[in-house]
Design an enzyme around this catalytic site. Sequence first.
Site, PDB file in Angstrom:
ATOM      1  N   ILE A 103     -51.544  64.426 -40.234  1.00  0.00           N
ATOM      2  CA  ILE A 103     -51.289  63.819 -38.754  1.00  0.00           C
ATOM      3  C   ILE A 103     -51.188  62.279 -39.062  1.00  0.00           C
ATOM      4  CG2 ILE A 103     -53.701  64.065 -38.250  1.00  0.00           C
ATOM      5  CD1 ILE A 103     -52.662  64.402 -35.346  1.00  0.00           C
ATOM      6  N   VAL A 104     -50.326  61.685 -38.561  1.00  0.00           N
ATOM      7  CA  VAL A 104     -50.570  59.924 -38.211  1.00  0.00           C
ATOM      8  C   VAL A 104     -51.020  59.453 -36.978  1.00  0.00           C
ATOM      9  CG1 VAL A 104     -49.090  57.941 -38.425  1.00  0.00           C
ATOM     10  CG2 VAL A 104     -48.513  59.898 -39.946  1.00  0.00           C
ATOM     11  N   ASP A 105     -52.072  59.091 -36.955  1.00  0.00           N
ATOM     12  CA  ASP A 105     -52.610  58.826 -35.439  1.00  0.00           C
ATOM     13  C   ASP A 105     -52.598  57.068 -35.282  1.00  0.00           C
ATOM     14  OD1 ASP A 105     -54.282  58.407 -33.192  1.00  0.00           O
ATOM     15  OD2 ASP A 105     -56.095  59.440 -34.244  1.00  0.00           O
ATOM     16  N   GLY A 107     -52.123  55.320 -37.724  1.00  0.00           N
ATOM     17  CA  GLY A 107     -51.050  54.793 -39.147  1.00  0.00           C
ATOM     18  C   GLY A 107     -52.158  53.946 -39.950  1.00  0.00           C
ATOM     19  N   THR A 109     -54.115  54.850 -41.904  1.00  0.00           N
ATOM     20  CA  THR A 109     -54.214  55.533 -43.517  1.00  0.00           C
ATOM     21  C   THR A 109     -52.799  55.528 -43.929  1.00  0.00           C
ATOM     22  OG1 THR A 109     -55.776  56.932 -42.285  1.00  0.00           O
ATOM     23  CG2 THR A 109     -54.578  57.545 -44.343  1.00  0.00           C
ATOM     24  N   LYS A 133     -49.212  61.409 -33.572  1.00  0.00           N
ATOM     25  CA  LYS A 133     -49.609  61.191 -32.176  1.00  0.00           C
ATOM     26  C   LYS A 133     -48.805  60.245 -31.312  1.00  0.00           C
ATOM     27  CE  LYS A 133     -54.240  62.830 -32.357  1.00  0.00           C
ATOM     28  NZ  LYS A 133     -55.525  62.533 -32.341  1.00  0.00           N
ATOM     29  N   ASP A 161     -59.424  69.829 -39.489  1.00  0.00           N
ATOM     30  CA  ASP A 161     -60.388  70.160 -39.352  1.00  0.00           C
ATOM     31  C   ASP A 161     -61.175  69.597 -38.024  1.00  0.00           C
ATOM     32  OD1 ASP A 161     -60.972  67.766 -40.479  1.00  0.00           O
ATOM     33  OD2 ASP A 161     -63.044  68.555 -40.701  1.00  0.00           O
TER      34      ASP A 161
HETATM   35  P1  5GP Z   1     -54.908  57.353 -38.851  1.00  0.00           P
HETATM   36  O1  5GP Z   1     -55.094  56.348 -40.108  1.00  0.00           O
HETATM   37  O2  5GP Z   1     -53.530  57.699 -38.785  1.00  0.00           O
HETATM   38  O3  5GP Z   1     -55.416  56.858 -37.532  1.00  0.00           O
HETATM   39  O4  5GP Z   1     -55.803  58.725 -39.072  1.00  0.00           O
HETATM   40  C1  5GP Z   1     -55.125  59.681 -40.109  1.00  0.00           C
HETATM   41  C2  5GP Z   1     -56.305  60.709 -40.416  1.00  0.00           C
HETATM   42  O5  5GP Z   1     -57.147  60.896 -39.451  1.00  0.00           O
HETATM   43  C3  5GP Z   1     -55.504  62.104 -40.573  1.00  0.00           C
HETATM   44  O6  5GP Z   1     -55.016  62.133 -41.678  1.00  0.00           O
HETATM   45  C4  5GP Z   1     -56.530  62.832 -40.131  1.00  0.00           C
HETATM   46  O7  5GP Z   1     -57.401  63.192 -41.190  1.00  0.00           O
HETATM   47  C5  5GP Z   1     -57.448  62.137 -38.972  1.00  0.00           C
HETATM   48  N1  5GP Z   1     -56.917  62.565 -37.940  1.00  0.00           N
HETATM   49  C6  5GP Z   1     -56.494  61.717 -36.912  1.00  0.00           C
HETATM   50  N2  5GP Z   1     -56.243  62.486 -35.598  1.00  0.00           N
HETATM   51  C7  5GP Z   1     -56.659  63.598 -35.908  1.00  0.00           C
HETATM   52  C8  5GP Z   1     -56.666  64.683 -35.070  1.00  0.00           C
HETATM   53  O8  5GP Z   1     -56.365  64.989 -33.828  1.00  0.00           O
HETATM   54  N3  5GP Z   1     -57.465  66.016 -35.628  1.00  0.00           N
HETATM   55  C9  5GP Z   1     -57.986  66.010 -36.880  1.00  0.00           C
HETATM   56  N4  5GP Z   1     -58.340  67.213 -37.280  1.00  0.00           N
HETATM   57  N5  5GP Z   1     -57.825  65.128 -37.669  1.00  0.00           N
HETATM   58  C10 5GP Z   1     -57.202  63.746 -37.222  1.00  0.00           C
END
Ligand code: 5GP
Length: 179
Positions: A103-105, A107, A109, A133, A161
Site C-alpha cells: 500500500i502507498v499511503d 508515499g 516509504t 490511499k 497486518d
Molecule cells: P507510507 O510510507 O506510504 O505512508 O506507508 C507505507 C507503509 O505503511 C505500507 O507499506 C504499510 O506497511 C503501512 N501502511 C500504510 N497504510 C496502511 C494501512 O491502511 N494498513 C496497513 N496494514 N498498513 C499500512
Amino acid sequence: MGTRGRTEPFDILISEKAIQERIVALGAEIDRDLKDGDLVVVGVLKGSFVFMADLIRAIKRPVSCDFIRVASYDHDHSTGVVRLEFDLTQPIADKSVLLIEDIVDTGRTLRFLLKYLQAKRPARIRVASLLYKEINPEVRGFIDYCGFTVPDKYVVGYGLDSEGLYRSLPHIGCRAEER
Ligand code: 5GP
C-alpha cells in the site's frame, strides 16, 4: 457485513475474487511493458509478500525475485522515519526492477526506496502497488501498476497486518466502524 466479518472485527472492502481478477490484468500489462532484459521483482517486506506471490505467477515472462525491508510504521502509526532493515541480495545494475508495495499511503516509504534503489543504477524501476490511499494524490504518479484505490481507512488482509495479525486473510478488510 461479509461472511468473515461475523468472526473477525473486519468487513470486506475488496473481495478475494476482485483481487485475483485485478492481478491477472496487472500481470498481462507488465508482460506487455517489460518484455526485454532481466527483470528483478523486489518485494517490500513484510506487507507485499502475498501480493507478490500471486503477481509473479500472473507474469508469464521469466523473473527473478528479491526482497528489501524497511521500517516505517510503529504500532499502526507512521513515525515519519523510514529505515532500511534488510537489503537486496543481488546487484540490479542495468536490470529492470519491479518494486512491489502492499500500500502507498503518504508515499514516504516509496520515495525512500526509489531514491535508494536508483543509486544502484538499474536500467529502469517500475512500481506495482496493490493499494493506494486516495488522500495522497501527489504520490499516485509514482505507481505504474496500481491494484485498487482505497479510502483513508486502516486496511488489513492479503499481506497487510494489524499488530502482526490478519496478513493471511484472502481479502482486504477494514474495521466495520470505519467503513
Ligand atoms: P507510507 O510510507 O506510504 O505512508 O506507508 C507505507 C507503509 O505503511 C505500507 O507499506 C504499510 O506497511 C503501512 N501502511 C500504510 N497504510 C496502511 C494501512 O491502511 N494498513 C496497513 N496494514 N498498513 C499500512
